[in-house]
Design an enzyme around this catalytic site. Sequence first.
Site, mmCIF file in Angstrom:
data_model
loop_
_atom_site.group_PDB
_atom_site.id
_atom_site.type_symbol
_atom_site.label_atom_id
_atom_site.label_comp_id
_atom_site.label_asym_id
_atom_site.label_seq_id
_atom_site.Cartn_x
_atom_site.Cartn_y
_atom_site.Cartn_z
ATOM 1 N N LEU A 124 -3.602 4.016 6.812
ATOM 2 C CA LEU A 124 -3.031 4.773 5.687
ATOM 3 C C LEU A 124 -1.864 4.288 5.136
ATOM 4 O O LEU A 124 -1.157 3.288 5.866
ATOM 5 C CB LEU A 124 -2.515 6.031 6.532
ATOM 6 C CG LEU A 124 -3.825 7.076 7.131
ATOM 7 C CD1 LEU A 124 -3.306 8.142 7.768
ATOM 8 C CD2 LEU A 124 -4.607 7.467 6.086
ATOM 9 N N ASP A 125 -1.650 4.362 3.733
ATOM 10 C CA ASP A 125 -0.422 3.878 3.224
ATOM 11 C C ASP A 125 0.785 4.403 3.932
ATOM 12 O O ASP A 125 0.713 5.346 4.453
ATOM 13 C CB ASP A 125 -0.322 4.310 1.825
ATOM 14 C CG ASP A 125 -1.281 3.499 1.114
ATOM 15 O OD1 ASP A 125 -2.089 2.805 1.366
ATOM 16 O OD2 ASP A 125 -1.693 3.921 -0.291
ATOM 17 N N THR A 126 1.722 3.767 3.918
ATOM 18 C CA THR A 126 3.259 4.241 4.554
ATOM 19 C C THR A 126 3.620 5.670 4.062
ATOM 20 O O THR A 126 3.837 6.272 5.121
ATOM 21 C CB THR A 126 4.274 3.170 4.060
ATOM 22 O OG1 THR A 126 4.175 1.823 4.607
ATOM 23 C CG2 THR A 126 5.541 3.526 4.478
#
Length: 216
Positions: A53-55
């Site tokens: 998951l993106d930050t």
Amino acid sequence: MIDILFEDGEALVIDKPAGLPIDPPRAGGPSLANHLEDLRLGFQRNPVPVHRLDTDTSGCLLLARNPKALVRFARAFEERAVEKRYLGILAGELAQEEGTISLSLSKISSAEKGWRMIAARKGKPSITHWRRLAVSGGRTLVEFRPETGRTHQIRVHALAGLGIPLAGDPVYGDRATGPRTMLHAAELSVPRPGKPAVAAIAPLPADFAQLGFGDG
């Protein structure tokens, strides 16, 4: 403290907070790696993230608790057997009600802007189904169900496929339109042969309510 949404002998699903990177940043600072020992929960090994998951993205993140489970879960993602449901806030009002975006994605890089993904005919095939859920304050809450799992897929598909970027997206939109890139991994279901699926739902975070969307 990271909330646990699902737990058994093979899997954990955590509610990843927005702003927490999965890998330690080059510049230093906290990441999911700092929490893995606490997430052992009595097991000898640290759990291992199965996907990314993106930050900025909050919500359901699957962790495998042993090497065999990691291989099986990774295969389920590769074979597109995993059901994923995301909620995102667009930085504008969307007129259409639902549809499917099919845009191939490719990675580009420049010295000024760094790397990003773009819609490109020669890129990797990427498919996202979407449905408009609500409009409030000039923004739109959209449900995204990606069939593929490309890097930044939903973020690029929002901009290139729907014509409106996600609120707060500093790469594909305008950072000033939201407190972060407004994307939340709301639901995850991973099938397992001979066992019930690993299934979890992550409640909407508080910053969605701040922008006028309380329940998805």
